[in-house]
Design an enzyme around this catalytic site. Sequence first.
Site, PDB file in Angstrom:
ATOM      1  N   GLN A 221      -5.757  -5.006  -7.230  1.00 12.50           N
ATOM      2  CA  GLN A 221      -4.526  -5.178  -8.008  1.00 12.50           C
ATOM      3  C   GLN A 221      -4.704  -4.545  -9.403  1.00 12.50           C
ATOM      4  O   GLN A 221      -5.522  -3.652  -9.547  1.00 12.50           O
ATOM      5  CB  GLN A 221      -4.131  -6.653  -8.116  1.00 12.50           C
ATOM      6  CG  GLN A 221      -3.595  -7.250  -6.813  1.00 12.50           C
ATOM      7  CD  GLN A 221      -4.679  -7.697  -5.855  1.00 12.50           C
ATOM      8  OE1 GLN A 221      -5.648  -8.312  -6.246  1.00 12.50           O
ATOM      9  NE2 GLN A 221      -4.511  -7.395  -4.594  1.00 12.50           N
TER      10      GLN A 221
ATOM     11  N   GLY B 169      -4.630  -2.777  -0.829  1.00 13.96           N
ATOM     12  CA  GLY B 169      -4.751  -1.684   0.129  1.00 13.96           C
ATOM     13  C   GLY B 169      -5.420  -0.537  -0.586  1.00 13.96           C
ATOM     14  O   GLY B 169      -4.827   0.064  -1.469  1.00 13.96           O
ATOM     15  N   HIS B 170      -6.696  -0.310  -0.291  1.00  8.46           N
ATOM     16  CA  HIS B 170      -7.419   0.749  -0.988  1.00  8.46           C
ATOM     17  C   HIS B 170      -7.530   1.970  -0.084  1.00  8.46           C
ATOM     18  O   HIS B 170      -8.101   1.892   0.995  1.00  8.46           O
ATOM     19  CB  HIS B 170      -8.799   0.249  -1.415  1.00  8.46           C
ATOM     20  CG  HIS B 170      -8.715  -0.763  -2.522  1.00  8.46           C
ATOM     21  ND1 HIS B 170      -9.795  -1.410  -3.046  1.00  8.46           N
ATOM     22  CD2 HIS B 170      -7.646  -1.218  -3.220  1.00  8.46           C
ATOM     23  CE1 HIS B 170      -9.389  -2.220  -4.013  1.00  8.46           C
ATOM     24  NE2 HIS B 170      -8.088  -2.129  -4.127  1.00  8.46           N
TER      25      HIS B 170
ATOM     26  N   LYS C   5      -7.566   3.285  -7.421  1.00 11.44           N
ATOM     27  CA  LYS C   5      -8.924   2.828  -7.728  1.00 11.44           C
ATOM     28  C   LYS C   5      -9.895   3.166  -6.608  1.00 11.44           C
ATOM     29  O   LYS C   5     -11.069   3.442  -6.854  1.00 11.44           O
ATOM     30  CB  LYS C   5      -8.939   1.300  -7.940  1.00 11.44           C
ATOM     31  CG  LYS C   5      -8.141   0.845  -9.134  1.00 11.44           C
ATOM     32  CD  LYS C   5      -8.133  -0.666  -9.252  1.00 11.44           C
ATOM     33  CE  LYS C   5      -7.336  -1.392  -8.202  1.00 11.44           C
ATOM     34  NZ  LYS C   5      -5.884  -1.148  -8.243  1.00 11.44           N
TER      35      LYS C   5
HETATM   36  P1  IMP Z   1       0.787 -11.376  -3.807  1.00 15.50           P
HETATM   37  O1  IMP Z   1      -0.512 -10.945  -4.394  1.00 15.50           O
HETATM   38  O2  IMP Z   1       0.965 -10.954  -2.370  1.00 15.50           O
HETATM   39  O3  IMP Z   1       1.076 -12.839  -4.014  1.00 15.50           O
HETATM   40  O4  IMP Z   1       1.976 -10.614  -4.592  1.00 15.50           O
HETATM   41  C1  IMP Z   1       2.268 -10.890  -5.955  1.00 15.50           C
HETATM   42  C2  IMP Z   1       2.686  -9.623  -6.694  1.00 15.50           C
HETATM   43  O5  IMP Z   1       1.563  -8.762  -6.820  1.00 15.50           O
HETATM   44  C3  IMP Z   1       3.758  -8.806  -5.984  1.00 15.50           C
HETATM   45  O6  IMP Z   1       4.585  -8.169  -6.954  1.00 15.50           O
HETATM   46  C4  IMP Z   1       2.963  -7.763  -5.230  1.00 15.50           C
HETATM   47  O7  IMP Z   1       3.719  -6.607  -4.965  1.00 15.50           O
HETATM   48  C5  IMP Z   1       1.857  -7.495  -6.227  1.00 15.50           C
HETATM   49  N1  IMP Z   1       0.625  -7.012  -5.583  1.00 15.50           N
HETATM   50  C6  IMP Z   1      -0.299  -7.727  -4.936  1.00 15.50           C
HETATM   51  N2  IMP Z   1      -1.302  -6.960  -4.502  1.00 15.50           N
HETATM   52  C7  IMP Z   1      -1.022  -5.718  -4.915  1.00 15.50           C
HETATM   53  C8  IMP Z   1      -1.704  -4.473  -4.797  1.00 15.50           C
HETATM   54  O8  IMP Z   1      -2.791  -4.349  -4.238  1.00 15.50           O
HETATM   55  N3  IMP Z   1      -1.069  -3.401  -5.357  1.00 15.50           N
HETATM   56  C9  IMP Z   1       0.100  -3.517  -6.029  1.00 15.50           C
HETATM   57  N4  IMP Z   1       0.774  -4.651  -6.169  1.00 15.50           N
HETATM   58  C10 IMP Z   1       0.217  -5.747  -5.613  1.00 15.50           C
END
Ligand code: IMP
Length: 437
Positions: A226, A40-41, A16
């Site tokens: 996300q 992480g963009h 994105k």
């Molecule tokens: P949290 O957001 O750190 O609580 O993680 C919850 C779930 O969302 C996990 O499976 C993470 O790997 C996934 N996740 C959170 N942020 C990202 C993102 O920016 N990219 C991909 N997966 C994400």
Amino acid sequence: MPGTCVIGLQWGDEAKGKLVDLLTAEHEIVVRYLGGANAGHTVVTGGEQFKLHHIPSGILNPGVDNVIGPGVVVNPAVILQEIDGLEQRAISVDRLKISDRVHLVFPWHITEDHLTNARLVGGENIGTTLRGIGPCYRDKVGRTTAIRLGDLFRSDFAERVERIVEIKRQQLSAFDPDIAGQLDAPAIIDEYRGYARRLEPFACDTTPWLLDAVEADRAILFEGAQGSLLDIDHGTFPFVTSTNSSGVGVAAGAGVPFKAVGRMIGVAKAYTTRVGGGPFPTELEDAMGDRIRELGNEYGTTTGRPRRCGWFDAVAVRYAARLSGVDEIALMMLDVVSRLPEVRVCTKYRIGERETGDFPSHVDDLRQVEPVWESFAGWETDITGARVWDDLPLAAQRYIQRIAELVGRPVTRVSVGPDRVQTIDVPLERTALEAGG
Ligand code: IMP
């Protein structure tokens, strides 16, 4: 002019950042409205790579205002590192505004994330990013132990932290008394007062500022983080993040009326990836999955974790596109599948004798589905130099058009590499839906 929103249609990491960077040229304001240091963009511009976690990708374009809206959770140490990193590379952060309503991540959130993430959900770890995101949002919803950016500047800040540390100590001692004992209120107060001094110039109530911008018809770009399938209510619960990361979350997270978004652009990779636990119907747990990981350099921007890789899932993306109200699709990383001898797409899910195009609401049901495949002979061509539609091999064009048809939305842009210039605008008559399939 109603704003534009960029939303991920898979499980995050759809590239994105690159699209936001491209669209920024047509906008005056970029708004990040959810998530935090879990995101992480990556943006590549002028041969230089930038990795951003909280700060909108618009910061790389001088003259653009960048807003971190109330729905974001901010880790002050991480955002200050981002600010320092940008300034060291002569990128000005003068046009950054951070809502004083954002909730702050504290050390106890990260501790809680580590402790609770180790507990299995239905036999499988959620595999969070361990950035304290879930615990911080939990405190936000719980209210009594939450601290917002605006609280940092108030006279009762220290007292508030002391009271919360007391509660957190009690709660954490049920998990691990040693860890609970390490929470040191005076040290945390000192540390966060230091952050307060540095963050104060950026903090303001962004809500009236953005509402003014909406009413003045300024061109606003909302930068999703996300992906739709990680949405807390509509994703693969509990293997999701803690926000409405599909299109339904934009207004709430940014603090604007729904009408402020006029154009929804869904971003999907030409294949699928997922980090962390949870069902993934089109996953390739074989050499082909490894090949895609290496070709696409599929390692987490934030955590460095290898991403799980699989074929494009049209059932999941169609669900996400409908939910998020997507008008058009940007198909990213087509260059990766262009190296493979065969490319597949999941067109439907088979459950027993039945076939369905619906995305199940329960992960146990999603685990049971078998993908119905459509296979394409690979075009095995380096397309990273393609700049216009006609530069693409016919087989690649057919693949794009089939995806548009299956998802039910036109593909208007295709990305063939990380740089800004490696992007193809698909002519209207070629976007499949316009062409009548
Ligand atoms: P949290 O957001 O750190 O609580 O993680 C919850 C779930 O969302 C996990 O499976 C993470 O790997 C996934 N996740 C959170 N942020 C990202 C993102 O920016 N990219 C991909 N997966 C994400």
